[in-house]
Design a protein around this motif. Structure first.
Motif, PDB file in Angstrom:
ATOM      1  N   LEU A  12      -7.231  -4.913   1.723  1.00  0.00           N
ATOM      2  CA  LEU A  12      -6.758  -4.474   2.736  1.00  0.00           C
ATOM      3  C   LEU A  12      -5.087  -4.844   2.966  1.00  0.00           C
ATOM      4  CD1 LEU A  12      -9.013  -7.932   4.301  1.00  0.00           C
ATOM      5  CD2 LEU A  12      -9.174  -5.592   5.116  1.00  0.00           C
ATOM      6  N   SER A  13      -5.024  -5.581   2.160  1.00  0.00           N
ATOM      7  CA  SER A  13      -2.940  -4.990   1.735  1.00  0.00           C
ATOM      8  C   SER A  13      -3.004  -3.785   1.328  1.00  0.00           C
ATOM      9  CB  SER A  13      -3.123  -6.086   0.773  1.00  0.00           C
ATOM     10  OG  SER A  13      -2.864  -4.934  -0.519  1.00  0.00           O
ATOM     11  N   GLU A  14      -4.511  -3.049   0.899  1.00  0.00           N
ATOM     12  CA  GLU A  14      -3.403  -1.724   0.548  1.00  0.00           C
ATOM     13  C   GLU A  14      -3.671  -0.453   1.457  1.00  0.00           C
ATOM     14  OE1 GLU A  14      -5.437  -0.749  -3.437  1.00  0.00           O
ATOM     15  OE2 GLU A  14      -3.421  -2.268  -4.391  1.00  0.00           O
ATOM     16  N   ASP A  15      -4.236  -0.763   2.238  1.00  0.00           N
ATOM     17  CA  ASP A  15      -5.041   0.098   2.805  1.00  0.00           C
ATOM     18  C   ASP A  15      -5.558  -0.658   4.581  1.00  0.00           C
ATOM     19  OD1 ASP A  15      -4.099   2.746   1.365  1.00  0.00           O
ATOM     20  OD2 ASP A  15      -5.625   2.464   0.021  1.00  0.00           O
ATOM     21  N   LEU A  58      -3.157  -9.078   7.019  1.00  0.00           N
ATOM     22  CA  LEU A  58      -4.425  -9.197   6.146  1.00  0.00           C
ATOM     23  C   LEU A  58      -4.569  -9.345   4.315  1.00  0.00           C
ATOM     24  CD1 LEU A  58      -5.670  -5.099   7.897  1.00  0.00           C
ATOM     25  CD2 LEU A  58      -6.713  -7.505   8.326  1.00  0.00           C
ATOM     26  N   SER A  59      -3.808  -9.059   4.319  1.00  0.00           N
ATOM     27  CA  SER A  59      -3.881  -9.763   2.737  1.00  0.00           C
ATOM     28  C   SER A  59      -3.132 -10.982   2.254  1.00  0.00           C
ATOM     29  CB  SER A  59      -2.076  -8.704   1.409  1.00  0.00           C
ATOM     30  OG  SER A  59      -1.284  -9.867   2.215  1.00  0.00           O
ATOM     31  N   ASP A 116       0.376  -5.908  10.046  1.00  0.00           N
ATOM     32  CA  ASP A 116      -0.790  -5.883   9.731  1.00  0.00           C
ATOM     33  C   ASP A 116      -1.316  -5.772   8.261  1.00  0.00           C
ATOM     34  OD1 ASP A 116      -0.878  -5.654  12.450  1.00  0.00           O
ATOM     35  OD2 ASP A 116      -2.259  -3.976  12.265  1.00  0.00           O
ATOM     36  N   ARG A 117      -0.920  -4.954   7.447  1.00  0.00           N
ATOM     37  CA  ARG A 117      -1.002  -5.056   5.829  1.00  0.00           C
ATOM     38  C   ARG A 117      -0.949  -7.067   5.694  1.00  0.00           C
ATOM     39  NH1 ARG A 117      -0.456   0.854   3.890  1.00  0.00           N
ATOM     40  NH2 ARG A 117      -1.517   1.874   4.885  1.00  0.00           N
ATOM     41  N   LEU A 149     -15.685  -1.806   7.856  1.00  0.00           N
ATOM     42  CA  LEU A 149     -17.051  -1.802   8.306  1.00  0.00           C
ATOM     43  C   LEU A 149     -17.523  -1.188   9.896  1.00  0.00           C
ATOM     44  CD1 LEU A 149     -15.389  -5.690   8.229  1.00  0.00           C
ATOM     45  CD2 LEU A 149     -17.283  -5.539   7.409  1.00  0.00           C
ATOM     46  N   ILE A 206     -12.767  -0.758  11.178  1.00  0.00           N
ATOM     47  CA  ILE A 206     -14.082  -1.175  11.914  1.00  0.00           C
ATOM     48  C   ILE A 206     -14.512   0.150  13.437  1.00  0.00           C
ATOM     49  CG2 ILE A 206     -15.176  -3.399  13.358  1.00  0.00           C
ATOM     50  CD1 ILE A 206     -12.751  -4.614  12.354  1.00  0.00           C
ATOM     51  N   VAL A 209       1.784  -1.758  11.095  1.00  0.00           N
ATOM     52  CA  VAL A 209       0.640  -1.250  10.137  1.00  0.00           C
ATOM     53  C   VAL A 209       1.264  -1.691   8.612  1.00  0.00           C
ATOM     54  CG1 VAL A 209      -0.104   0.157   8.087  1.00  0.00           C
ATOM     55  CG2 VAL A 209      -0.300   1.522  10.954  1.00  0.00           C
ATOM     56  N   GLY A 233       1.091  -1.482   0.053  1.00  0.00           N
ATOM     57  CA  GLY A 233      -0.265   0.351  -0.006  1.00  0.00           C
ATOM     58  C   GLY A 233       0.591   0.901   0.097  1.00  0.00           C
ATOM     59  N   ILE A 272      -8.082  -1.737   7.607  1.00  0.00           N
ATOM     60  CA  ILE A 272      -9.408  -1.705   8.025  1.00  0.00           C
ATOM     61  C   ILE A 272      -9.571  -0.881   8.738  1.00  0.00           C
ATOM     62  CG2 ILE A 272      -8.913  -3.997   9.573  1.00  0.00           C
ATOM     63  CD1 ILE A 272     -11.943  -4.679   7.938  1.00  0.00           C
ATOM     64  N   ILE A 283     -12.139   0.985  15.815  1.00  0.00           N
ATOM     65  CA  ILE A 283     -10.983  -0.437  15.396  1.00  0.00           C
ATOM     66  C   ILE A 283     -10.100  -0.258  13.986  1.00  0.00           C
ATOM     67  CG2 ILE A 283     -10.180  -2.506  15.587  1.00  0.00           C
ATOM     68  CD1 ILE A 283     -12.767  -2.503  17.512  1.00  0.00           C
ATOM     69  N   ARG A 310      -6.712  -1.599  11.509  1.00  0.00           N
ATOM     70  CA  ARG A 310      -5.536  -2.468  11.405  1.00  0.00           C
ATOM     71  C   ARG A 310      -4.886  -2.263   9.845  1.00  0.00           C
ATOM     72  NH1 ARG A 310      -5.737  -2.980  16.515  1.00  0.00           N
ATOM     73  NH2 ARG A 310      -6.433  -4.610  17.250  1.00  0.00           N
ATOM     74  N   GLY A 311      -4.103  -2.043  10.030  1.00  0.00           N
ATOM     75  CA  GLY A 311      -2.798  -1.858   9.052  1.00  0.00           C
ATOM     76  C   GLY A 311      -3.608  -0.636   8.215  1.00  0.00           C
ATOM     77  N   PHE A 312      -4.108   0.186   8.793  1.00  0.00           N
ATOM     78  CA  PHE A 312      -4.534   1.712   8.140  1.00  0.00           C
ATOM     79  C   PHE A 312      -3.410   2.871   8.740  1.00  0.00           C
ATOM     80  CE2 PHE A 312      -7.565   5.945   9.371  1.00  0.00           C
ATOM     81  CZ  PHE A 312      -6.993   6.038   8.434  1.00  0.00           C
ATOM     82  N   VAL A 313      -3.905   3.335   9.652  1.00  0.00           N
ATOM     83  CA  VAL A 313      -2.636   3.468  10.143  1.00  0.00           C
ATOM     84  C   VAL A 313      -2.325   3.159  11.691  1.00  0.00           C
ATOM     85  CG1 VAL A 313      -2.866   6.427   9.278  1.00  0.00           C
ATOM     86  CG2 VAL A 313      -4.111   5.901  11.170  1.00  0.00           C
TER      87      VAL A 313
END
Lengths: 560, 560
Positions: free
Chosen positions: B465-468, A465-466, A461-462, B554, B472, A458, A50, B470, B491, B493-496
């Motif tokens: 999910l892999s790029e940006d 998730l991926s 986690d990605r 979500l 929630i 982050v 990402g 999730i 919540i 995860r994998g975002f920031v």
């Protein structure tokens, strides 16, 4: 790099560009004057999910901003200018570059709305700048973009030379001759330290002249029957010139496709780097006015970029122009490692359209030459400069290593060659040089508008998730007695398609419920964290046993 | 492929292997007898997140299983045998292969606990099988693994030839001569259709003999001072033999590293494909008993695989053996496109350890030759077989296209050449051939234990999910009046990384709350789906404006 004695000291470090290809940024410091060379970006590899772009970590520069006298950009490639807007946002510095380089930088600054507050100084290879105590002179080099500079920093201890990117092209297009006499003069007067680029240090011999490509382009144009499509790097203005020349000789009009191609041709011709005959340029919308043999389409996408013009042409999804049987498509480039599959896919589509395609190894097609010096040219530079100390830059470790061996071969003292990592500092005093210190350095990740806000957690986690997606277990429990009120419900994304796996999801609900019940009967006082841990373990174990997958598992428990 | 007339009909189709490199599987059908050739797997590209392996979709075979007379495997490479255990799980067929190929298949079946119920038949190039109405004969070919077969299917309409993978190596290692006279005899008697592999159809000339590599290996062994590490494909038994021979000549002991290297050497030597001198093989744990110049370490990982032996040696994380300055490391392979970066990283580490490294283009090092026929060999096969119909197989479209041009050059009627996609059927009658029908085909994705349970929706979710990551949003609302009882909580995860972005998360909570309140005041009867949609839109918009990212969003709302 504070001065800890009354002795003069020069310190040299890379903030980007060594042990990698990309994000070049070098720091030359003489006592309390810092000059920064280049400000590049690089593209992330597939592990940085990402992430859009990587730029150097500039915390050292921010800490010492009062000592910075300027940022000199050697040329206009992305790995030398791509970081400019992101870095200038954090740390405004006066920028020095030649006219074409500045033209390309201006576009970037404009896009980021930073142009008004930037301090841009146009220089050329004859300029001399006094930046703090340092006299800065330049020499022109040949490369795959016009107006490239090498830099000579004259300091109280001696001259430091930074080559920028270069090759020796003795028959350059548009008479952009390298300042070989000036290089010789600088070398003759003594060079304390040389920083020289290493991209092609693994390649024996001498890189061919860009002019050879022009000959092959013209030959192909003479032979072609239908439309001609030629794809190359937009920034390779010399190659673009040779395409224009061949089009002129074969009486073809020129259509430009791809934003960067249009931009670069616009900037380069308005600044006098391109000679574009009157009336040759035609808009894509006008293509039906001409017979196929009257058209050349010059386009981006030679690296197989899926959104670029060539890919759209190959897929047949370009709105205005189509590739027909008998058209000629020339890929005037060499796929950068990692891009072969995408390039191959495009060639597949072109053959499906029954086009004649000139592609593959440039040693066979002659449609590409490198812009970087091969081993004999690197030795020539080393011989011209005769440096006391040598620091190979701009390359992966193996390239720096090979460059070291070349330097030893032409007589540089092996003890005076320093292979550095980003952040390693070479300190030079009148009598010696040492590699002992480090300054802060690293990759600053750009993701959308965020600069540096995506870190290891982050990314980890990605990655999870991926690979296996996410399973979310939602339930509510009563405040009074912690009994389950609703749920557990299972939400899955990127794990399995729920409709196809109802059995599994049902089983997970059963396991979630029973592990909570079990916990409640085992233990008097259960709290949320017990619930969460128990659920996570039970579900994770079951899922792995039955699917060999490890999705991220989130438990959401609401007390009601 | 049901018979719709009393005329004899042959039908040929690929279920995998055309327009791709990998997962080879071909179907040869004569009236109601089906023979399957090969059962390969391929590795997913980077777009198939989390997928372990791709195998052919065999629904056509399952549908017509009563007509299947057998599965013939041409040789033991993964793209020809990798799908066997997964396919056999769904559809048990008698398998025919040579001794080494069967040895490699047995290992796979054992791992999947399928060996007991599998029907394996050992054949050699002299075997003749009657499968239904088809007489099947074989011819031995040269390739980068021993005991490869080409196949001639004698049918009522004529002979169909499938080359398998091949090159013409006129000086093969271990006297594994190709059956060139038998090929000539088959061709002389008439070939109705030829299926020939196209991997190197883009490469001019004649692929060099494997024996040349042996010469270069021996030369390097003679020169080397310290330990020698050589990395190559484990399945290249001929190269392994030449390493053994060079070790014998230079009085070095042999250590094997890497599971597949140990396996293949074990199988190949027990089956008589490898001549391993008594006492040469030494366990890694014994390495300290020998001087550096007495050791050769033969290891896996020549493609830069991060978990393989060579990568661990280069990183210094191998428990028993270390690379010291002055050791020689030979990469006897050519990086497959996509693997260059990993291979380069390993070379970097090896140079950091001050090893002497033989790497790079095999035309320079001589340490690798291809196992596939180049253009002149493909023309030789076409000339030997003189087929009425020609179907280039085993290659990307551009390779099939080039192979077509080679066939035309040696006189095959252009109208009798069929370039097919997987699933396309070529029907041949006594008087004509047509490409009109398709049979079901596709990629079956293997993820962990799941075969085919990961589809487009799951992959699309993994990509988002892999790029940006999730986001929630969790809240509970009162059953009575739909007012917010708890939350909204966010919540991510994998975002920031939340701790670094508390401002943003707080802002999102505020927006979630206010958009719900707004909705409630605008509308009398709101329900869950309104809430969810409103939240998703409001949060998505805000996030994109402020970060230019689009995480999966979500919403979880619990009524209490």
């Amino acid at each position: 790099m504070s001065v800890n004695s009354r002795q003069d000291r020069i310190s040299i470090a890379a903030l980007g560009g060594v042990n990698e290809i990309g994000k070049n940024m070098y720091v030359i410091q003489c006592n309390e004057d810092i000059i920064v060379v280049d400000c590049g970006s690089k593209f992330p590899d597939e592990s940085l999910l990402g992430i859009d772009l990587i730029i150097p970590d500039i915390s050292y520069l921010i800490e010492n901003q009062d000592q910075i006298r300027g940022l000199i950009i050697t040329h206009g490639h992305e790995d030398h200018i791509g970081g400019v807007p992101y870095v200038i946002k954090q740390l405004n510095m006066p920028i020095y570059a030649t006219s074409l380089t500045l033209g390309l930088i201006r576009v970037k600054l404009q896009e980021h709305r930073l142009l008004k507050n930037s301090e841009l100084h146009e220089i050329d290879s004859n300029s001399e700048l006094t930046l703090g105590s340092i006299l800065v002179r330049f020499f022109r080099t040949n490369h795959s973009i016009p107006d490239c500079l090498g830099i000579a920093f004259q300091t109280s201890l001696g001259t430091i030379v930074h080559t920028g990117d270069f090759k020796f092209d003795l028959t350059p297009v548009n008479e952009q001759y390298a300042d070989i006499h000036k290089m010789a003069e600088i070398g003759k007067n003594g060079v304390l330290a040389l920083l020289s680029e290493s991209t092609n240090a693994e390649r024996p011999g001498f890189t061919p002249s860009e002019r050879l490509v022009g000959g092959h382009i013209e030959e192909a144009f003479q032979k072609a029957q239908g439309k001609i499509f030629l794809s190359t790097f937009a920034s390779n203005v010399h190659r673009v010139q040779q395409v224009i020349d061949a089009a002129e000789k074969t009486n073809r009009k020129l259509i430009l496709l791809g934003r960067s191609m249009v931009n670069v041709v616009d900037i380069a011709s308005s600044l006098g780097y391109l000679r574009l005959p009157e009336g040759m340029l035609v808009d894509a919308s006008e293509c039906t006015r001409f017979a196929p043999h009257e058209l050349v389409i010059l386009c981006t996408g030679s690296q197989g970029e899926p959104m670029a013009a060539l890919a759209r042409l190959a897929n047949g999804t370009h709105r205005q122009i189509h590739i027909d049987p008998g058209d000629t498509v020339i890929l005037a480039s060499s796929p950068i490692p990692g891009n072969e599959r995408n390039v191959g896919r495009i060639v597949d589509h072109l053959f499906e359209k029954r086009a004649s395609v000139i592609y593959g190894s440039s040693t066979v097609t002659g449609m590409h030459v490198s812009g970087h010096a091969s081993q004999e040219e690197l030795k020539l530079m080393l011989t011209l400069m005769k440096p006391t100390y040598f620091i190979p830059i701009h390359g992966e470790y193996r390239m720096l290593h090979q460059h070291r061996q070349l330097a030893e071969a032409v007589g540089v003292d092996p003890n005076h060659i320093f292979i550095v990592k980003n952040g390693d500092v070479i300190d030079i005093w009148a009598s010696e040089a040492r590699q002992e210190r480090k300054i802060p350095n690293g990759n600053t990740l750009v993701d959308g508008l965020g600069i540096g806000d995506v870190g290891q957690i982050v990314l980890r986690d990605r990655k999870v998730l991926s690979e296996d997606g996410i399973l979310i277990i939602v339930m509510s429990i009563a405040k009074s007695d912690n009994k389950i009120v609703s749920g557990p419900d299972i939400i899955s994304r990127g794990f399995v398609y729920v409709r196809e796996s109802e059995g599994l999801i049902g089983e997970l609900q059963r396991i979630a419920r029973s592990s909570i019940t079990q916990l409640q009967s085992d233990k008097e006082n259960t709290d949320w964290s017990d619930y969460k841990l128990t659920l996570k373990e039970a579900i994770g174990k079951f899922v792995y046993t039955h699917t060999k997958r490890r999705p991220m598992i989130l438990t959401i428990i609401i007390q009601v």
